[in-house]
Design an enzyme around this catalytic site. Structure first.
Site, PDB file in Angstrom:
ATOM      1  CE  LYS A 152      36.710  40.180  42.921  1.00  0.00           C
ATOM      2  NZ  LYS A 152      35.720  40.431  41.855  1.00  0.00           N
TER       3      LYS A 152
HETATM    4  N1  PMP Z   1      35.880  42.639  36.295  1.00  0.00           N
HETATM    5  C1  PMP Z   1      35.215  42.696  37.457  1.00  0.00           C
HETATM    6  C2  PMP Z   1      34.646  43.998  37.902  1.00  0.00           C
HETATM    7  C3  PMP Z   1      35.053  41.542  38.243  1.00  0.00           C
HETATM    8  O1  PMP Z   1      34.388  41.596  39.397  1.00  0.00           O
HETATM    9  C4  PMP Z   1      35.592  40.332  37.779  1.00  0.00           C
HETATM   10  C5  PMP Z   1      35.428  39.078  38.604  1.00  0.00           C
HETATM   11  N2  PMP Z   1      36.473  38.935  39.533  1.00  0.00           N
HETATM   12  C6  PMP Z   1      36.282  40.316  36.557  1.00  0.00           C
HETATM   13  C7  PMP Z   1      36.399  41.486  35.840  1.00  0.00           C
HETATM   14  C8  PMP Z   1      36.903  39.063  36.047  1.00  0.00           C
HETATM   15  O2  PMP Z   1      37.997  38.689  36.843  1.00  0.00           O
HETATM   16  P1  PMP Z   1      38.418  37.175  37.024  1.00  0.00           P
HETATM   17  O3  PMP Z   1      38.554  36.588  35.659  1.00  0.00           O
HETATM   18  O4  PMP Z   1      39.722  37.247  37.731  1.00  0.00           O
HETATM   19  O5  PMP Z   1      37.362  36.512  37.829  1.00  0.00           O
END
Ligand code: PMP
Length: 334
Positions: A172
């Site tokens: 991220k």
């Molecule tokens: N894809 C992206 C690009 C994101 O920013 C997120 C949010 N973190 C997700 C998928 C979903 O991830 P998570 O379920 O861990 O929040």
């Protein structure tokens, strides 16, 4: 806004609601600032997480899958050669302490950010990861569920999700979110709620900040990691709850845009979005154009789990205990 909360020593003190953990200490949020010379501001060289803490059915607050978020955070940081300085347990403890100090008792969103700060002595200016200092900030703010249970309308973006040879898509990374922001902007300008991005091969990658699922012949289908998506923690939660509680298996296979249009149901998963039904894609209804039965059942299960209503998943919840109830304070973080 002030309220009385217990301090780590057990005494009560006025709590300032807007606090951040910044450079190793808890400071008023307005003091958690960075100079314009911050490398991450200039080059997007930061990593972050989004974590939710939920008010629990039996009172109190608990962080949902905090350790999993922090393990991903540390993996993201390693990718950018950022030394966070704390491990996942310590980050979780700092987070709990922040939540205690701000007096959080309702649903709260936690935003950790680790980033490249300034050039170390002897490092010439330029785009680089080595020879640059690292920093960590965590802030938190009240955020209830914004899931639209009636479903959302999404566009297929003309922006493609970058492939893993272009950006580290499993991390991220702040700079990578330019892509997500452009996709959301395009979708909103066209009157949609969110965007689904295809990858460089033209297959579904994910939505702007969530992962994509389709329901096809009673099973879940979601793109595999090779589709250049972020491995969502809510994605894993949805797969686990569907298997355990609904007896529904998941296929990790590529989805094309026509697969989505022909699916019986489509939903998105993400920490912020939680589980949200998609009722329209690019101007066409999904299924009957209303949230489908499997999506609805999964949403109900998810909300019970995050609120501690389902004992089987208590291990995913890290309670934020009042200071006096804690066994001991972690050194150096309070
Ligand atoms: N894809 C992206 C690009 C994101 O920013 C997120 C949010 N973190 C997700 C998928 C979903 O991830 P998570 O379920 O861990 O929040």
């Amino acid at each position: 806004m002030t309220s009385a909360v217990a301090t780590p020593t057990g005494a009560t003190a006025p709590a300032v609601a807007a606090l951040a953990y910044h450079d190793g200490e808890f400071v008023p949020l307005e003091q958690a600032r960075v100079p314009v010379t911050t490398q991450a501001l200039q080059y997007g060289t930061g990593v972050f997480e989004g974590i939710r803490a939920y008010a629990q059915a039996d009172g109190g607050l608990a962080v949902f899958r905090g350790r999993d978020h922090y393990l991903r955070f540390l993996r993201s940081a390693r990718t950018l050669r950022i030394d966070v300085g704390l491990d996942a347990e310590q980050l979780s403890e700092v987070t709990a302490e922040l939540l205690r100090r701000i007096g959080a008792s309702e649903d709260t969103y936690v935003r950790p950010l680790a980033y490249k700060r300034s050039l170390l002595p002897g490092t010439p200016p330029g785009v680089q990861l080595q020879g640059v200092s690292d920093a960590l900030s965590i802030n938190a703010f009240r955020m209830g569920s914004y899931t639209d249970r009636a479903g959302i309308r999404v566009a297929i973006s003309s922006w493609r999700r970058p492939e893993s040879g272009v950006l580290p898509v499993r991390a991220k990374v702040t700079g990578g979110y330019v892509n997500n922001a452009l996709a959301v902007d395009e979708a909103r300008a066209a009157g949609y709620d969110d965007a689904i991005l295809l990858n460089s091969r033209g297959q579904v990658a994910e939505a702007s900040t969530s992962n994509v699922f389709a329901v096809v012949r009673g099973r879940l289908v979601t793109p595999p990691l090779s589709a250049d998506l972020l491995e969502g923690i809510t994605r894993d939660t949805a797969v686990t709850l569907a298997a355990d509680l609904l007896d529904v298996g998941t296929d990790f296979t590529d989805l094309g845009r026509d697969d989505l249009c022909n699916a019986d149901e489509v939903f998105l998963t993400g920490t912020g979005a939680e589980i949200v039904p998609v009722t329209e894609i690019g101007g066409r209804p999904v299924g009957e154009g209303t949230p489908g039965p499997l999506t609805t059942a999964l949403m109900t299960a998810y909300h019970k789990v995050v609120r501690g209503d389902d004992q089987r998943y208590r291990h995913w919840l890290q309670p934020v205990r009042p200071a006096a109830a804690r066994p001991s304070a972690t050194g150096g973080t309070t």
